[in-house]
Design an enzyme around this catalytic site. Structure first.
Site, PDB file in Angstrom:
ATOM      1  N   ASP A  71       0.876  -1.161   0.000  1.00 30.08           N
ATOM      2  CA  ASP A  71       0.000   0.000   0.000  1.00 30.08           C
ATOM      3  C   ASP A  71       0.919   1.217   0.000  1.00 30.08           C
ATOM      4  OD1 ASP A  71      -1.577   2.190   0.636  1.00 30.08           O
ATOM      5  OD2 ASP A  71      -2.721   1.159   2.182  1.00 30.08           O
ATOM      6  N   VAL A  72       0.909   1.978  -1.089  1.00 24.91           N
ATOM      7  CA  VAL A  72       1.900   3.041  -1.245  1.00 24.91           C
ATOM      8  C   VAL A  72       1.702   4.197  -0.274  1.00 24.91           C
ATOM      9  CG1 VAL A  72       2.325   2.496  -3.668  1.00 24.91           C
ATOM     10  CG2 VAL A  72       0.594   4.221  -3.077  1.00 24.91           C
ATOM     11  N   TYR A  84      -8.588  16.032  -7.302  1.00 20.55           N
ATOM     12  CA  TYR A  84      -7.654  15.309  -8.169  1.00 20.55           C
ATOM     13  C   TYR A  84      -6.681  16.290  -8.828  1.00 20.55           C
ATOM     14  CZ  TYR A  84      -5.997  12.236 -11.923  1.00 20.55           C
ATOM     15  OH  TYR A  84      -5.216  11.510 -12.790  1.00 20.55           O
ATOM     16  N   LYS A 100      -2.507  16.342  -8.343  1.00 18.71           N
ATOM     17  CA  LYS A 100      -1.570  16.208  -9.457  1.00 18.71           C
ATOM     18  C   LYS A 100      -0.733  17.476  -9.633  1.00 18.71           C
ATOM     19  CE  LYS A 100      -2.405  12.003 -10.798  1.00 18.71           C
ATOM     20  NZ  LYS A 100      -1.344  10.959 -10.713  1.00 18.71           N
ATOM     21  N   THR A 116     -17.500  -0.522 -14.589  1.00 20.84           N
ATOM     22  CA  THR A 116     -16.862  -1.152 -15.751  1.00 20.84           C
ATOM     23  C   THR A 116     -17.771  -1.180 -16.973  1.00 20.84           C
ATOM     24  OG1 THR A 116     -17.545  -3.316 -14.880  1.00 20.84           O
ATOM     25  CG2 THR A 116     -15.314  -2.585 -14.362  1.00 20.84           C
TER      26      THR A 116
END
Length: 260
Positions: free
Chosen positions: A63-64, A155, A159, A200
């Site tokens: 888990d980063v 987001y 970034k 999806t």
């Protein structure tokens, strides 16, 4: 001679999409690749695709956002291959929501995943790169860090933070032969980034909607990002650092209207 022969590369989020494509291309170019991610099954599948014989590829569950997992990944690379030459911070998370409708939890999760985790990985590999006399760090950012996208404010902020971190570290480590760059993609198909947002079953509809917004007339593929990544970590870009490279079919120039 292959461009990454004898080098060791860590690719976060290497089990699927862009990370898998990057790790695969680096392996083809001679690198020993260490991929990490949260899902063991996806990592093992990616490792087999990268190297059916299992040579020069390692998969580490991590888990980063957890410091201990970051150190585990870097330690595994050092133990298995003797050091770290290349780091690609690819793992990322995207969620939509207007700023006044987004909760603190969304801010916390996206900032931890998209900005905090890459920073901690960069800090963790620096001692190993210094031992090598240099190295290359590549952060996978987004055009969302360059342009304001309504409905994606957190987001965008995460970034943008990653891009500033990229350039600050590029300045701080340039004298040591460590180069730090970032790629800023637009919409890239065949990844799982949009799945939690649209489901999806509707991702293809999203891709179809976005395709004409790119001046080159198509969305990206993981291989597009992998090709650019290889250039930015190889000796071909040895005089490039602190670059935010838009690999986006021209999307950074476009409005939100189809090109006619």
């Amino acid at each position: 001679m292959k461009s990454l022969a004898g080098q060791t590369a860590i690719v976060t989020g290497g089990g699927t999409g862009m990370g898998r494509a990057i790790a695969g291309l680096f392996h083809e170019e001679g690198a020993h690749v260490v991929i990490c991610g949260r899902r063991r099954e996806q990592l093992d599948k990616a490792a087999r695709a990268i190297s059916p014989a299992g040579d020069r590829v390692l998969a580490v569950t991590a888990d980063v956002t957890r410091e201990e997992d970051i150190l585990k990944v870097v330690g595994t690379a050092v133990s298995a291959a003797g050091g770290v030459d290349v780091l690609v911070n690819n793992a990322g998370l995207m969620r939509f929501g207007k700023l006044d409708e987004s909760g603190v939890d969304s801010w916390d999760l996206m900032m931890k995943t998209n900005a905090f985790a890459p920073w901690r990985f960069m800090v963790a590999v620096l001692p190993e790169m210094r031992k090598r006399g240099g190295g290359a760090i590549l952060n996978i950012s987004s055009i969302a860090g360059i342009r304001a996208l309504p409905g994606a404010g957190i987001y965008c902020a995460s970034k943008a933070a990653l891009q500033v971190l990229t350039q600050v570290l590029a300045l701080e480590t340039a004298a040591e032969g460590i180069r730090v760059n970032a790629i800023c993609p637009a919409v890239v198909e065949d990844t799982e980034l949009a799945d939690p947002i649209f489901g999806t079953g509707k991702v293809r509809e999203f891709y179809n909607t976005m395709r004409p917004l790119h001046p080159l007339g198509r969305n990206g593929k993981p291989s597009d990002i992998a090709d650019a990544a290889l250039f930015l970590v190889s000796r071909q870009s040895s005089w490039i650092t602190g670059v935010l490279l838009s690999v986006d079919g021209g999307r950074h120039m476009a409005t939100n209207r189809p090109v006619v």
